[in-house]
Design a protein around this motif. Structure first.
Motif, PDB file in Angstrom:
ATOM      1  N   MET A   1       2.896  10.630  10.552  1.00  0.00           N
ATOM      2  CA  MET A   1       1.955  10.404   9.329  1.00  0.00           C
ATOM      3  C   MET A   1       1.771  11.465   8.542  1.00  0.00           C
ATOM      4  SD  MET A   1      -1.957   9.956  10.970  1.00  0.00           S
ATOM      5  CE  MET A   1      -1.335   8.966  12.267  1.00  0.00           C
ATOM      6  N   ARG A   2       1.709  11.461   7.343  1.00  0.00           N
ATOM      7  CA  ARG A   2       1.105  12.573   6.491  1.00  0.00           C
ATOM      8  C   ARG A   2       0.298  12.084   5.343  1.00  0.00           C
ATOM      9  NH1 ARG A   2       5.540  13.209   1.927  1.00  0.00           N
ATOM     10  NH2 ARG A   2       6.448  11.286   1.805  1.00  0.00           N
ATOM     11  N   PHE A   3      -0.335  12.905   4.557  1.00  0.00           N
ATOM     12  CA  PHE A   3      -1.180  12.343   3.288  1.00  0.00           C
ATOM     13  C   PHE A   3      -0.510  12.732   2.187  1.00  0.00           C
ATOM     14  CE2 PHE A   3      -4.332  13.583   6.714  1.00  0.00           C
ATOM     15  CZ  PHE A   3      -5.123  12.446   6.515  1.00  0.00           C
ATOM     16  N   THR A   4      -0.489  11.867   1.112  1.00  0.00           N
ATOM     17  CA  THR A   4       0.190  11.842  -0.054  1.00  0.00           C
ATOM     18  C   THR A   4      -0.778  11.619  -1.172  1.00  0.00           C
ATOM     19  OG1 THR A   4       0.945   9.559   0.022  1.00  0.00           O
ATOM     20  CG2 THR A   4       2.533  11.233   1.018  1.00  0.00           C
ATOM     21  N   GLY A   5      -0.315  12.023  -2.189  1.00  0.00           N
ATOM     22  CA  GLY A   5      -1.189  11.479  -3.169  1.00  0.00           C
ATOM     23  C   GLY A   5      -0.716  10.014  -3.946  1.00  0.00           C
ATOM     24  N   ARG A   6      -1.706   9.183  -4.234  1.00  0.00           N
ATOM     25  CA  ARG A   6      -1.522   7.975  -4.737  1.00  0.00           C
ATOM     26  C   ARG A   6      -0.180   7.810  -6.012  1.00  0.00           C
ATOM     27  NH1 ARG A   6      -6.801   4.862  -4.580  1.00  0.00           N
ATOM     28  NH2 ARG A   6      -7.119   4.990  -2.386  1.00  0.00           N
ATOM     29  N   ASN A   7       0.012   9.234  -6.763  1.00  0.00           N
ATOM     30  CA  ASN A   7       0.787   9.016  -7.621  1.00  0.00           C
ATOM     31  C   ASN A   7       2.283   9.143  -7.223  1.00  0.00           C
ATOM     32  OD1 ASN A   7      -1.234   8.582  -9.586  1.00  0.00           O
ATOM     33  ND2 ASN A   7      -1.592  10.483  -9.752  1.00  0.00           N
ATOM     34  N   GLU A   8       2.318   9.591  -5.966  1.00  0.00           N
ATOM     35  CA  GLU A   8       3.725   9.879  -5.331  1.00  0.00           C
ATOM     36  C   GLU A   8       4.555   8.439  -5.272  1.00  0.00           C
ATOM     37  OE1 GLU A   8       4.028  12.745  -2.087  1.00  0.00           O
ATOM     38  OE2 GLU A   8       2.261  13.669  -2.753  1.00  0.00           O
TER      39      GLU A   8
END
Length: 140
Positions: A114-121
């Motif tokens: 898992m990894r954190f991403t921005g919703r705009n990616e």
């Protein structure tokens, strides 16, 4: 709007889970890259560090995945003071499929990374990283 509720569940002696789980209702998008399927929307029923239980309306999951199928799951995390909304992007394996209440299906996933991403990616999986992940010895 994201609705989140935490309920701590005690693990019984016959549990197969490796960690504690929490009742969390988060919207998510799931795709099965090796099956070239469209993204399907669901809602988490419970979440742990190593697994997710997701509830899908039957019309959102027209083709039932098979146990062992790999999936990419993008969870919309609750809003925070941070101005950019965050998501949790997971690679996971289907471990169980059950019919739930009328017109819904429950699918249990074992989280492998898992990894954190921005919703705009972009929501499309990075095919190269998915291939490396899916072909790794870690999954066997």
């Amino acid at each position: 709007m994201s609705l989140i509720s935490f309920t701590y569940k005690v693990m019984s002696s016959d549990e197969r889970r490796r960690g504690y789980r929490f009742d969390m209702r988060l919207t998510c998008r799931v795709s099965f890259p090796r099956k070239a399927s469209d993204k399907v929307s669901g809602t988490t029923k419970d979440v742990s560090r190593s697994g997710l239980l997701i509830l899908f309306p039957e019309n959102e999951l027209p083709k039932v995945p098979a146990v062992g199928d790999m999936a990419r799951i993008v969870l919309d995390l609750p809003k925070t003071p941070d101005p950019s909304p965050k998501c949790l992007d997971c690679m996971a394996r289907v471990v169980r499929i059950n019919d739930a209440e009328l017109g819904h299906r429950l699918v249990a996933f074992e989280v492998r990374s898992m990894r954190f991403t921005g919703r705009n990616e972009p929501d499309s999986p990075d095919e190269e990283s998915f291939s490396e992940f899916a072909d790794s010895d870690y999954l066997r």
